[in-house]
Design a protein around this motif. Structure first.
Motif, short mmCIF file in Angstrom:
data_model
loop_
_atom_site.label_atom_id
_atom_site.label_comp_id
_atom_site.label_asym_id
_atom_site.label_seq_id
_atom_site.Cartn_x
_atom_site.Cartn_y
_atom_site.Cartn_z
N ASP A 250 12.54 0.11 7.25
CA ASP A 250 12.65 -1.26 7.75
C ASP A 250 11.37 -2.04 7.51
O ASP A 250 11.40 -3.23 7.16
N ARG A 251 10.23 -1.38 7.70
CA ARG A 251 8.94 -2.05 7.50
C ARG A 251 8.74 -2.42 6.03
O ARG A 251 8.30 -3.52 5.71
N PRO B 265 5.72 5.72 3.16
CA PRO B 265 4.83 6.48 4.05
C PRO B 265 5.04 6.05 5.50
O PRO B 265 5.25 4.87 5.78
N ARG B 266 5.01 7.03 6.40
CA ARG B 266 5.22 6.73 7.82
C ARG B 266 3.89 6.58 8.55
O ARG B 266 2.92 7.29 8.27
N LYS B 267 3.87 5.67 9.48
CA LYS B 267 2.73 5.56 10.39
C LYS B 267 2.91 6.58 11.50
O LYS B 267 3.96 7.22 11.62
N ASP B 268 1.90 6.75 12.32
CA ASP B 268 1.98 7.68 13.45
C ASP B 268 3.15 7.33 14.36
O ASP B 268 3.36 6.16 14.69
N PRO C 106 0.81 -1.23 0.00
CA PRO C 106 0.00 0.00 0.00
C PRO C 106 0.84 1.27 0.00
O PRO C 106 1.79 1.39 0.75
N GLN C 107 0.49 2.20 -0.90
CA GLN C 107 1.11 3.51 -1.05
C GLN C 107 2.54 3.46 -1.58
O GLN C 107 3.30 4.41 -1.42
N ALA C 108 2.89 2.36 -2.24
CA ALA C 108 4.23 2.26 -2.82
C ALA C 108 4.31 2.90 -4.19
O ALA C 108 5.39 3.10 -4.73
#
Length: 320
Positions: free
Chosen positions: A199-200, A187-190, A57-59
């Motif tokens: 890394d994710r 994209p970064r999570k909160d 997602p969002q790549a």
């Protein structure tokens, strides 16, 4: 490891009529797993290469695919022309490709692929030079959410329909190109740091590669990997090349494929104009990049046929 995907030497195996999928109005994703698998057993007879973009997602997978389809249709390349296949099982994919081109032409971002989709885009590359072979391709557009389900923490399985594709394609050991798409800035999570996001993203692709090796190892005998870093226009370091980026930011991917047949590449669809209106993020394509899709199509043709679209003949080399 050397893997040949030379379409000129494909064996035209005979298939009994009973093995063919009957003509029907249902789209590919509407079929049961046995019928889906049967569709892909025909790829060997068609001498068709399956290209599977893998992006989470969002790549930027849908945007990259839209850029490729736009260039194939409107890029005015002098080295090749393309033909989109209309008939089943490519009918829904043809509709999706037309939408991608229309959206891109208007500067709009094509929506992310819906979960559960199996859009198969048949596209044949016809070189301008008559001595070069036609390349028959099929792009399988999968939803990032479905691919993400391969992660251990989310069940570690592909959907039954995606596995049906793999089960069908390995009957004749038909060639596959896995196009791993990973963003320059995930994209970064909160409360997530940039490194955590890298890394994710690295872990997601590792889980995909590991799943294929453990659960569908037969695919690897005739597979190639095309690793593409999307959003490359965000790279402000002119000294940074894509292989170095993968080695440093996606070490799990790099270590997994470094001894395989692998191609590295960067990609940018162009420039996006981004604004926030009443709390809603608005994005518009205002500068279309033609160089990256041109290079992508040439490289994809090369790795599938072992021939170059821009190769020069003997007399061209002397007088060109």
């Amino acid at each position: 490891m050397s893997i040949e995907l030379n379409i000129e030497d494909g064996n035209k195996k005979s298939h009994p009529e009973s093995s063919k999928v009957p003509s029907k109005k249902a789209f590919l994703s509407d079929l049961n797993v046995q019928e889906i698998a049967r569709v892909f057993t025909d790829f060997g007879r068609q001498n068709r290469v399956l290209a599977i973009p893998i992006g989470f997602p969002q790549a930027g997978k849908s945007l990259l695919l839209s850029s490729l389809m736009y260039y194939a249709r409107k890029g005015e390349d002098t080295l090749f022309r393309t033909n989109l296949v209309n008939d089943f099982p490519f009918d829904k994919g043809r509709y999706a490709a037309d939408q991608m081109v229309d959206y891109f032409n208007q500067g709009k971002l094509y929506q992310s692929t819906e979960k559960g989709s199996l859009d198969l885009i048949g596209i044949d590359i016809q070189p301008a030079k008559s001595n070069l072979p036609t390349l028959n391709l099929a792009f399988l557009d999968l939803a990032g959410e479905d691919i993400k389900g391969i992660k251990t923490s989310e069940g570690a399985v592909f959907t039954d329909k995606i596995n049906a594709v793999f089960n069908g394609i390995k009957i004749d050991k038909s060639p596959i190109v896995f196009i791993l798409i990973t963003p320059f800035e995930p994209p970064r999570k909160d409360n997530e740091s940039s490194q955590n996001a890298h890394d994710r993203e690295d872990a997601l692709h590792y889980d995909f590669l590991n799943y294929i090796k453990l659960n569908q190892p037969a695919l690897l005998t005739n597979s190639k990997f095309f690793i593409v870093v999307s959003q490359w226009d965000r790279n402000e370091n002119e000294q940074l090349d894509v292989e170095t980026f993968i080695r440093e930011k996606r070490p799990s991917i790099y270590n997994y494929v470094k001894n395989s047949t692998v191609v590295w590449g960067e990609y940018s669809i162009g420039k996006l104009l981004e604004s926030k209106i009443d709390g809603v993020q608005i994005q518009e394509i205002v500068r279309i990049n033609y160089e990256y899709p041109s290079r992508f199509w040439k490289k994809l043709y090369h790795i599938c046929t072992n021939k170059k679209l821009d190769q020069k003949g003997f007399w061209e080399k002397i007088f060109g």
